[in-house]
Design an enzyme around this catalytic site. Structure first.
Site, mmCIF file in Angstrom:
data_model
loop_
_atom_site.group_PDB
_atom_site.id
_atom_site.type_symbol
_atom_site.label_atom_id
_atom_site.label_comp_id
_atom_site.label_asym_id
_atom_site.label_seq_id
_atom_site.Cartn_x
_atom_site.Cartn_y
_atom_site.Cartn_z
ATOM 1 N N ASP A 1 -14.581 22.010 45.358
ATOM 2 C CA ASP A 1 -13.175 21.792 45.719
ATOM 3 C C ASP A 1 -12.342 21.705 44.442
ATOM 4 O OD1 ASP A 1 -10.904 21.129 47.312
ATOM 5 O OD2 ASP A 1 -11.190 19.034 46.740
ATOM 6 N N ASP B 1 -18.599 18.180 34.327
ATOM 7 C CA ASP B 1 -17.517 17.873 33.376
ATOM 8 C C ASP B 1 -17.407 18.970 32.319
ATOM 9 O OD1 ASP B 1 -20.016 17.069 32.465
ATOM 10 O OD2 ASP B 1 -19.322 15.224 31.517
ATOM 11 N N ASP C 1 -9.861 24.974 42.490
ATOM 12 C CA ASP C 1 -8.422 24.882 42.195
ATOM 13 C C ASP C 1 -8.167 25.154 40.713
ATOM 14 O OD1 ASP C 1 -7.863 24.144 44.830
ATOM 15 O OD2 ASP C 1 -6.440 22.592 44.236
ATOM 16 N N TYR D 1 -18.110 14.917 51.526
ATOM 17 C CA TYR D 1 -17.141 15.140 52.591
ATOM 18 C C TYR D 1 -17.667 14.634 53.935
ATOM 19 C CZ TYR D 1 -13.711 17.935 50.052
ATOM 20 O OH TYR D 1 -12.716 18.357 49.207
ATOM 21 N N LYS E 1 -24.381 17.322 38.367
ATOM 22 C CA LYS E 1 -24.235 16.134 37.525
ATOM 23 C C LYS E 1 -25.615 15.478 37.484
ATOM 24 C CE LYS E 1 -21.661 13.246 35.100
ATOM 25 N NZ LYS E 1 -21.107 13.606 33.781
HETATM 26 C C1 IPM Z 1 -9.706 23.031 50.300
HETATM 27 C C2 IPM Z 1 -8.796 21.878 50.621
HETATM 28 C C3 IPM Z 1 -9.472 20.985 51.661
HETATM 29 C C4 IPM Z 1 -10.768 20.490 51.060
HETATM 30 C C5 IPM Z 1 -8.605 19.820 52.165
HETATM 31 C C6 IPM Z 1 -7.281 20.288 52.711
HETATM 32 C C7 IPM Z 1 -9.322 18.985 53.190
HETATM 33 O O1 IPM Z 1 -8.464 21.180 49.465
HETATM 34 O O2 IPM Z 1 -10.067 23.789 51.216
HETATM 35 O O3 IPM Z 1 -10.064 23.189 49.127
HETATM 36 O O4 IPM Z 1 -10.768 19.484 50.338
HETATM 37 O O5 IPM Z 1 -11.810 21.096 51.307
HETATM 38 MG MG MG Z 2 -9.181 22.067 47.701
#
Ligand code: IPM
Ligand code: MG
Length: 368
Positions: free
Chosen positions: A252, A228, A256, A145, A196
């Site tokens: 990240d 993975d 999710d 990032y 990884k």
């Molecule tokens: C998160 C989001 C952010 C990230 C985006 C919106 C920049 O996906 O907080 O997980 O990638 O960190």
């Molecule tokens: Mg995210």
């Protein structure tokens, strides 16, 4: 009585709607527990660009600096004004900038699947075991990032080359590992470190450093897993995980994926913490789910992630553990009572009632 100086930045999309419900619940908690809220709202994201020409207006940043914690909604609307330079877009200019500016290196994302929401989990009941309860600890200020160089070059002849750099130093890995081991100690004492190491230099260093830090936590079982495989294991046997420690990008993605196991991305709160100085931890609290522009302004969004983020704020920035637990219990009771926003609703549940954002907030505030 404890005074809580909070900057509330609702942002874009569903941000303002879910923020309104979160503040409603905080006000209910204020009446019951002994603290006094000092909440100041300020624009951020596209709302900041509209109000002051910048995704993070100077006045908003100044407010954050004077506050003890930031309660954040979400920013970024992919379809708005594609001509604005990428460095000025809300994701980078507000969210990533705040993470870096305040040194918020530790991102905690607790995923739990409430029993009553077993139907909302995409996995078959057998795979849910006695319940899914995972804490993703994500490094938040390093890796791809922020690594330099980060640019797109023109090589001529219509060819372009994009570069992102994955970079970690030993101290960056050490401090996030400490956070993860300490968190595991307060839970089921198992830590799965994701990397990884079969391909990346970063992965090899990550594994070495985490192993070394782990020596100081003999009571925590440490296990290493390639990313993975980690993604696959989350689908096959999520109950094996207690704390998952990830670098920025892997965290990240996996957070999710894990959120979906908890029933909905609309249920996942997050705490982004900096170093603790003089007993105080500056923190940034936000739902992990984003702006959801397709449902914004329609009273459809699930406010629970934002509400649970206020509980994390009370716990980590203000040590108000009873109030935090009170809000979490109120969320649990509201779910048990059958209140469902669209994302967690199933017509097959006999006692479920489909409600809007506001009604969900009202019910949780009443349950506090
Ligand atoms: C998160 C989001 C952010 C990230 C985006 C919106 C920049 O996906 O907080 O997980 O990638 O960190
Ligand atoms: Mg995210």
């Amino acid at each position: 009585m404890k005074q809580l100086k909070i900057a509330a930045l609702a942002g874009d999309g569903i941000g303002p709607e879910v923020m309104r419900e979160a503040i409603k619940v905080l006000r209910a908690a204020e009446k019951k527990f002994s603290f006094q809220l000092g909440i100041t709202e300020a624009p951020v994201g596209w709302a900041g660009i509209d109000a002051a020409g910048q995704a993070l207006p100077a006045a908003t940043l100044a407010l954050c600096k004077q506050s003890d914690a930031i309660l954040f909604g979400s920013v970024g609307l992919p379809d708005r004004d594609p001509t604005i330079p990428k460095a000025e877009r809300p994701e980078r200019a507000a969210l990533l900038r705040i993470r870096k500016e305040f040194g918020l290196f530790a991102n905690l994302r607790p995923v739990t699947l409430p029993k009553a929401l077993a139907h909302a989990c995409p996995l078959a009941k057998e795979r849910q075991g006695n319940g899914i309860d995972i804490l993703v600890v994500r490094e938040l200020t390093g890796g791809m990032y922020f690594g330099q160089p980060k640019q797109t070059e023109d090589l001529g002849g219509g060819v372009q080359r994009a570069i992102d750099t994955m970079v970690y130093t030993t101290p960056e890995i050490e401090r996030i590992a400490q956070v993860a081991f300490q968190a595991a100690r307060l839970r089921r004492k198992k830590l799965t470190s994701i990397d990884k190491a079969n391909v990346l230099e970063n992965g090899i260093l990550w594994r070495e450093v985490v192993t070394r830090i782990g020596k100081a936590y003999p009571d925590v079982t440490l296990e290493h897993m390639f990313v993975d495989n980690g993604a696959m294991q989350l689908m096959l046997r999520p109950t094996q995980f207690d704390v998952m420690l990830c670098e920025n990008m892997f965290g990240d993605i996996l957070s999710d994926e894990a959120a979906a196991l908890g029933g909905s991305l609309g249920m996942l709160p997050s705490a982004s913490l900096g170093a603790t100085t003089g007993g105080n931890t500056f923190g940034f609290y936000e739902p992990a789910g984003g702006t959801a522009p397709d449902i914004a302004g329609k009273n459809l969004a699930n406010p629970i992630a934002q509400i649970l983020s206020t509980a994390l704020m009370l716990r980590y920035s203000f040590q108000l553990n009873d109030a935090a637990a009170g809000i979490e219990r109120a969320v649990g009771r509201t779910i048990d009572a059958g209140c469902r926003t669209g994302d967690i609703f199933s017509p097959n549940e006999p006692n479920a009632r489909k409600v809007g954002t506001r009604e969900m907030g009202d019910a949780i505030a009443a349950a506090v």
